[in-house]
Every structure is written in structure tokens, then in C-alpha cells.
Design a protein around this motif. Structure first.
Motif, PDB file in Angstrom:
ATOM      1  N   LYS A   1       0.828  -1.213   0.000  1.00 23.31           N
ATOM      2  CA  LYS A   1       0.000   0.000   0.000  1.00 23.31           C
ATOM      3  C   LYS A   1       0.859   1.258   0.000  1.00 23.31           C
ATOM      4  O   LYS A   1       0.511   2.257  -0.645  1.00 23.31           O
ATOM      5  CB  LYS A   1      -0.935  -0.014   1.211  1.00 23.31           C
ATOM      6  N   VAL A   2       1.974   1.228   0.715  1.00 22.93           N
ATOM      7  CA  VAL A   2       2.891   2.378   0.707  1.00 22.93           C
ATOM      8  C   VAL A   2       3.454   2.569  -0.693  1.00 22.93           C
ATOM      9  O   VAL A   2       3.514   3.693  -1.213  1.00 22.93           O
ATOM     10  CB  VAL A   2       4.031   2.176   1.735  1.00 22.93           C
TER      11      VAL A   2
ATOM     12  N   GLU B   1       1.684   8.861  -6.689  1.00 23.65           N
ATOM     13  CA  GLU B   1       2.132  10.240  -6.508  1.00 23.65           C
ATOM     14  C   GLU B   1       3.178  10.624  -7.551  1.00 23.65           C
ATOM     15  O   GLU B   1       3.174  11.738  -8.083  1.00 23.65           O
ATOM     16  CB  GLU B   1       2.709  10.417  -5.100  1.00 23.65           C
TER      17      GLU B   1
ATOM     18  N   LEU C   1       1.951   7.299   5.608  1.00 27.09           N
ATOM     19  CA  LEU C   1       0.706   6.565   5.409  1.00 27.09           C
ATOM     20  C   LEU C   1       0.191   5.958   6.708  1.00 27.09           C
ATOM     21  O   LEU C   1      -1.027   5.870   6.917  1.00 27.09           O
ATOM     22  CB  LEU C   1       0.920   5.454   4.371  1.00 27.09           C
TER      23      LEU C   1
ATOM     24  N   GLN D   1       2.136   1.621  -3.490  1.00 27.31           N
ATOM     25  CA  GLN D   1       1.045   2.091  -4.341  1.00 27.31           C
ATOM     26  C   GLN D   1       0.899   3.614  -4.242  1.00 27.31           C
ATOM     27  O   GLN D   1       0.780   4.314  -5.262  1.00 27.31           O
ATOM     28  CB  GLN D   1      -0.264   1.417  -3.931  1.00 27.31           C
ATOM     29  N   ALA D   2       0.929   4.127  -3.010  1.00 23.90           N
ATOM     30  CA  ALA D   2       0.799   5.574  -2.810  1.00 23.90           C
ATOM     31  C   ALA D   2       1.968   6.327  -3.435  1.00 23.90           C
ATOM     32  O   ALA D   2       1.784   7.359  -4.086  1.00 23.90           O
ATOM     33  CB  ALA D   2       0.707   5.883  -1.312  1.00 23.90           C
TER      34      ALA D   2
ATOM     35  N   LYS E   1      -3.339   5.795 -12.215  1.00 30.35           N
ATOM     36  CA  LYS E   1      -4.229   5.148 -11.262  1.00 30.35           C
ATOM     37  C   LYS E   1      -3.967   3.650 -11.235  1.00 30.35           C
ATOM     38  O   LYS E   1      -3.986   2.996 -12.272  1.00 30.35           O
ATOM     39  CB  LYS E   1      -5.688   5.408 -11.612  1.00 30.35           C
TER      40      LYS E   1
END
Length: 358
Positions: free
Chosen positions: A47-48, A55, A281, A50-51, A60
């Protein structure tokens, strides 16, 4: 009229490009059961990443996560949901048993697949890329290290769990160790581990290597310690690290009762970008074990992406970069060439005391 036609064509092209650029990545990870802690760490790392990726690129990327509880049947069901219902464009699988269950179906998926833990079977030059080390280059080095350490191995007992991965690890270690080893297969049933402890103690071991799933390894260790000669040297595979919380729970909050024990571990030095992104996050929380591997897995996967799946696969094969978990490069079978460390329990904590050669 020409302007309208051109405008419509540009709009359609942008819409099609957007559809092509918006990827859905499936993740199958144990978020319950024995491996829930480390599975959650991997997912947080993903998830980190992905962010960070969104960015930096503005692209997307949807991530759809399924829990397999380290169970092959649940893993196969999760795979079918992700492919048939969610129609993902790529897959990151975490646990060994699920990979065994989904390997054949994934051959028709088209896209390459990232594997976090050990691939016990079907290792080949194919579409699977494993981010943690395999048997090659791992157990030979650990066997040599333990032998060179000069421990009394006159009664060496290797204790392992009953599953494909642990059985494979044990067999490969034994093939490289130059000395007699007594093989002991531990009970799957946690209620049988107390009896196992008595049987192992009856062998009067001078040296023990545990290659066990985390919770069962912790329970057996607790049951065995009062029965052993204090001079018995204990050694572990990396699952005392992955399942550190289980061992601390069983042993009273820290590892002081295991002072002097050794363990093999993956060695990496998380970079500041990863740490800062993780803190951002997760509100200052420190990354857990293998979170950096999840982070690197996602970035290697997405930064290698090509709409041509064959090219995507070739791009991953060619990876040679420094990540948060250390240097990332794959052998001819898509298994990561590892950076390995030896940890020792000192004052109740696992601390790195040595590194193994490539």
C-alpha cells in the motif's frame, strides 16, 4: 467539422489510453492464521508503494486484496475471484501453499506474477518471480556457517513442520551439512507439540535447528526449553524473525530465554524514501518485518510494466536495482539472489552478528 472530428478522436484516444493505463493488481496474502502478522506487513508495504507510485506517475493503480489465511483452498478461491470477478491485470501472491494451488491456472493468465514467500514446487524459467530467497544459495551457506561455528553437533536434531516448504528446506539443509543429523517431523496439531518436546529431549540433543511455522515453532520452543541441557545450542531458520511476536508471547515478552540462539535472516537496509512514505501513510508507525519486501515487490512489478505481457516478463527478469530490502536481482528461474544475515539473540533481542556471502 474537421475540428469536431479531431476533437472526438483525441477524446476517444485519451479514454482508451486511460483504460489501458488504469491497472488492477490483485494481492493474495495471509491476513489471518499463523502468518497473519507478516502477511499484514507485506500488504502495508504494498500500500505504501502504491501511494508512492501514484504520486510520482499520476497513474491510477487499483489494488484488490484477498486473505488466504495461508490455506491453499482459500488461496485458490481468492485467485478465482480476482481473475473471474475482479478481472485483475496482474497478481502478487504472498504464501507458498497458495502458489502451489494456483500455479497451473496462472499459466493462462498471460501476465507475470510476483511471489513473496518461498515457491516450494514448480520452480522454472517461467512467469513467476520470487522476492525472497529460494533453496539455492541459502541453505548451503547456513549449513557451512553452523558447521564452521564449531558447535557440538554430536547429537544434531533438525526439527521441521509438516508442509511442503519446511520439508524442502530441511532436506536441502541436510544435503549440505557435513555431519550426522537426526530428522524430527513435528506435529501439525498444536496439542501434540508437548509430546514432541519430550521425544526431542529424550534424544539428548547438543544442537537443534528449528525449521518451523512461526506459532508451532514458538510453542514447541516453550515446551522444550525446560527439558533441555542449558548447553544445548539452538538455531532457527528465518521464521523466528517473521513470527517474532509468537515467540515473545510464548516466552514472556522477550527472547531472553533464547540468549545465544542463532537464526538466518534476510538482510536489507530500508531506504529513507520508504521509511518516510511508510510513516506518512501509517502515522509514524515503524515498518514491520517484510514490509520493505512488499514495497519493493510492488515497485519492481509496476515499474517494469509493459502492455505486452512478454515484454513485462522480460523487464522483470532484467531487474538489477537497489531497493528498500536490499539489492534486487533474479536468477535464471526468477528467484531472488539473496542478501543473507545471521542474527543472534542478545539480551532478549535478535541482533545481526554476521552476513553470509553471495
Amino acid at each position: 467539422l474537421v475540428i469536431v472530428v479531431i476533437g472526438a478522436a483525441v477524446a476517444i484516444n485519451k479514454e482508451n489510453q486511460s483504460k489501458n493505463d488504469n491497472l488492477k493488481i490483485g494481492v493474495i496474502s495471509p491476513l489471518s492464521g499463523d502468518f497473519a502478522g507478516v502477511g499484514e506487513n507485506v500488504v502495508k508495504g504494498i500500500k505504501v508503494a502504491q501511494a508512492v507510485y501514484i504520486e510520482k506517475t499520476g497513474r491510477k493503480i487499483d489494488v484488490i486484496i484477498e486473505d488466504d489465511a495461508a490455506d491453499a483452498v482459500k488461496g485458490l478461491s481468492a485467485y478465482r475471484k480476482l481473475t473471474e470477478s475482479d478481472k485483475v491485470n496482474g497478481l502478487i501472491n504472498v504464501f507458498t501453499s497458495t502458489m502451489d494451488a494456483i500455479y497451473e491456472p496462472t499459466k493462462t493468465a498471460g501476465y507475470p506474477i510476483m511471489m513473496e514467500f518461498f515457491q516450494a514446487n514448480n520452480v522454472a524459467d517461467d512467469h513467476i518471480f520470487q522476492m525472497t530467497p529460494g533453496n539455492d544459495g541459502t541453505w548451503d551457506k547456513y549449513a557451512a556457517y553452523i558447521k564452521k561455528a564449531g558447535f557440538d553437533d554430536s547429537r544434531f536434531v533438525l526439527v521441521h513442520s509438516q508442509d511442503a516448504a519446511q520439508d524442502s528446506f530441511a532436506k536441502v539443509f541436510e544435503s549440505f551439512y557435513t555431519g550426522k543429523i537426526t530428522d524430527f517431523t513435528a506435529s501439525i496439531d498444536k496439542n501434540g507439540l508437548r509430546a514432541d518436546a519430550a521425544k526431542i529431549a529424550a534424544l539428548k540433543p547438543t544442537l537443534i535447528l528449528f525449521i518451523m511455522t512461526p506459532e508451532n515453532g514458538a510453542i514447541l520452543t516453550k515446551e522444550l526449553l525446560p527439558l533441555l541441557d542449558p548447553k544445548t545450542q539452538l538455531t532457527y531458520d528465518l521464521q523466528i524473525v517473521t513470527g517474532n511476536s509468537f515467540y515473545m508471547d510464548q516466552l514472556g515478552g522477550d527472547l531472553s530465554k533464547l540468549n545465544g540462539a542463532l537464526a538466518i535472516s534476510l538482510e536489507g537496509e530500508p531506504n529513507q524514501e520508504f521509511i518516510d512514505a511508510y510513516h506518512k501513510l501509517y502515522n509514524g508507525e515503524e515498518p514491520g518485518f517484510l514490509a520493505d519486501f512488499g514495497y519493493d515487490t510492488f515497485l519492481v512489478y509496476l515499474q517494469s510494466h509493459d502492455k505486452d505481457n512478454a515484454k513485462w516478463t522480460e523487464n522483470i527478469k532484467a531487474t538489477n536495482r537497489k531497493g528498500a530490502s536490499g539489492q534486487i536481482r533474479f536468477d535464471k528461474n526468477g528467484i531472488r539472489i539473496p542478501d543473507l544475515a545471521v542474527k543472534k539473540v542478545i539480551d532478549g533481542k535478535l541482533q545481526t552478528v554476521d552476513r553470509l556471502p553471495f
